[in-house]
Design a protein around this motif. Structure first.
Motif, PDB file in Angstrom:
ATOM      1  N   ARG A   1      23.199 -66.789  -9.017  1.00  0.00           N
ATOM      2  CA  ARG A   1      24.401 -65.959  -9.096  1.00  0.00           C
ATOM      3  C   ARG A   1      24.670 -65.634 -10.565  1.00  0.00           C
ATOM      4  O   ARG A   1      24.657 -66.526 -11.417  1.00  0.00           O
ATOM      5  CB  ARG A   1      25.585 -66.677  -8.470  1.00  0.00           C
ATOM      6  CG  ARG A   1      25.450 -66.813  -6.952  1.00  0.00           C
ATOM      7  CD  ARG A   1      26.686 -67.434  -6.340  1.00  0.00           C
ATOM      8  NE  ARG A   1      26.926 -68.764  -6.874  1.00  0.00           N
ATOM      9  CZ  ARG A   1      26.668 -69.909  -6.242  1.00  0.00           C
ATOM     10  NH1 ARG A   1      26.152 -69.889  -5.035  1.00  0.00           N
ATOM     11  NH2 ARG A   1      26.929 -71.062  -6.808  1.00  0.00           N
ATOM     12  N   VAL A   2      24.943 -64.352 -10.825  1.00  0.00           N
ATOM     13  CA  VAL A   2      25.165 -63.880 -12.197  1.00  0.00           C
ATOM     14  C   VAL A   2      26.415 -63.013 -12.215  1.00  0.00           C
ATOM     15  O   VAL A   2      26.521 -62.050 -11.448  1.00  0.00           O
ATOM     16  CB  VAL A   2      23.954 -63.080 -12.719  1.00  0.00           C
ATOM     17  CG1 VAL A   2      24.190 -62.640 -14.159  1.00  0.00           C
ATOM     18  CG2 VAL A   2      22.670 -63.899 -12.610  1.00  0.00           C
ATOM     19  N   TYR A   3      27.328 -63.374 -13.110  1.00  0.00           N
ATOM     20  CA  TYR A   3      28.604 -62.685 -13.252  1.00  0.00           C
ATOM     21  C   TYR A   3      28.652 -61.986 -14.606  1.00  0.00           C
ATOM     22  O   TYR A   3      28.502 -62.632 -15.639  1.00  0.00           O
ATOM     23  CB  TYR A   3      29.758 -63.685 -13.138  1.00  0.00           C
ATOM     24  CG  TYR A   3      29.744 -64.411 -11.813  1.00  0.00           C
ATOM     25  CD1 TYR A   3      30.449 -63.915 -10.719  1.00  0.00           C
ATOM     26  CD2 TYR A   3      28.996 -65.581 -11.642  1.00  0.00           C
ATOM     27  CE1 TYR A   3      30.413 -64.557  -9.493  1.00  0.00           C
ATOM     28  CE2 TYR A   3      28.952 -66.229 -10.420  1.00  0.00           C
ATOM     29  CZ  TYR A   3      29.664 -65.716  -9.354  1.00  0.00           C
ATOM     30  OH  TYR A   3      29.622 -66.352  -8.140  1.00  0.00           O
ATOM     31  N   GLY A   4      28.839 -60.684 -14.600  1.00  0.00           N
ATOM     32  CA  GLY A   4      28.889 -59.906 -15.829  1.00  0.00           C
ATOM     33  C   GLY A   4      30.297 -59.451 -16.154  1.00  0.00           C
ATOM     34  O   GLY A   4      31.079 -59.150 -15.249  1.00  0.00           O
ATOM     35  N   VAL A   5      30.590 -59.424 -17.454  1.00  0.00           N
ATOM     36  CA  VAL A   5      31.879 -58.920 -17.936  1.00  0.00           C
ATOM     37  C   VAL A   5      31.560 -57.937 -19.061  1.00  0.00           C
ATOM     38  O   VAL A   5      31.020 -58.330 -20.093  1.00  0.00           O
ATOM     39  CB  VAL A   5      32.788 -60.049 -18.460  1.00  0.00           C
ATOM     40  CG1 VAL A   5      34.135 -59.483 -18.878  1.00  0.00           C
ATOM     41  CG2 VAL A   5      32.955 -61.155 -17.420  1.00  0.00           C
ATOM     42  N   ILE A   6      31.889 -56.662 -18.845  1.00  0.00           N
ATOM     43  CA  ILE A   6      31.521 -55.643 -19.823  1.00  0.00           C
ATOM     44  C   ILE A   6      32.726 -54.753 -20.146  1.00  0.00           C
ATOM     45  O   ILE A   6      33.451 -54.338 -19.239  1.00  0.00           O
ATOM     46  CB  ILE A   6      30.311 -54.804 -19.318  1.00  0.00           C
ATOM     47  CG1 ILE A   6      29.709 -53.967 -20.434  1.00  0.00           C
ATOM     48  CG2 ILE A   6      30.687 -53.958 -18.120  1.00  0.00           C
ATOM     49  CD1 ILE A   6      28.318 -53.443 -20.097  1.00  0.00           C
ATOM     50  N   PRO A   7      32.949 -54.489 -21.425  1.00  0.00           N
ATOM     51  CA  PRO A   7      34.034 -53.564 -21.782  1.00  0.00           C
ATOM     52  C   PRO A   7      33.679 -52.130 -21.383  1.00  0.00           C
ATOM     53  O   PRO A   7      32.507 -51.744 -21.411  1.00  0.00           O
ATOM     54  CB  PRO A   7      34.124 -53.671 -23.310  1.00  0.00           C
ATOM     55  CG  PRO A   7      33.390 -54.915 -23.665  1.00  0.00           C
ATOM     56  CD  PRO A   7      32.360 -55.109 -22.605  1.00  0.00           C
TER      57      PRO A   7
END
Length: 186
Positions: free
Chosen positions: A58-64
């Motif tokens: 599982r991979v969680y991304g946070v991008i502006p």
């Protein structure tokens, strides 16, 4: 466990950086470790995500929002959160993560791990901060940490709180064995 990974939006000039990053993503997934990262689909960022996802991780991304196009937001993640700016990105990643790891990268990678390490020193959290020291990439920086300690600007216990490893197994072992020292002003 969720580990925030800070790393380059490029792959560097030695193919071993990419190979080691893919090995880490695979190792995390095989050991039930979720990844929290900057949400990009380029460089080492994309490589660590792809390697974990390929192993069922599982991979969680946070991008502006302003980097969504430049870093080519990864659309195949477990979850991709688009935020307003870098401050919101780092706060979200910090809240989600149980530990922080810097892979090879540039100024942004250093800024992110240094902020997490500073927060740990101040006692804002008790989460491990680690350097994945591929090809001894971080040796000059770790020498500087020793120099800051010798010069009296960094307490030995705060220098020693950094986890340093060059293999996925050693990195995960160091993170799971971590015990936070007292905060700087305690």
């Amino acid at each position: 466990m969720k580990i925030a990974v800070f790393c380059g939006s490029s792959t560097g000039n030695d193919p071993q950086f990419l190979t080691a990053t893919q090995a880490l993503g695979k190792h995390f997934a095989q050991n039930g470790i979720d990844i929290v990262y900057g949400g990009g689909n380029v460089g080492l960022m994309g490589a660590v995500a792809d390697a974990a996802l390929a192993e069922g991780g599982r991979v969680y991304g946070v991008i502006p929002e302003h980097l969504k196009q430049k870093e080519i937001a990864h659309e195949e993640l477990t979850e991709l959160r688009v935020v307003a700016d870098m401050h919101e990105r780092k706060a979200a990643m910090a809240a989600m993560a149980d530990a922080f790891v810097a892979l090879p990268g540039g100024a942004g990678t250093l800024e992110e791990i240094f902020e997490a390490w500073t927060w740990a020193q101040l006692g804002h959290h008790a989460k491990p901060c680690a350097f994945y020291n591929v090809l001894n990439f971080y040796e000059p920086l770790l020498d500087m940490v020793k120099h800051m300690t010798r010069c009296g600007f960094l307490k030995p216990e705060h220098a020693e709180m950094l986890v340093k490893a060059s293999t996925p197994a050693a990195l995960l072992s160091g993170i799971t064995a971590y015990q936070a020292p007292a905060g700087k002003w305690n």
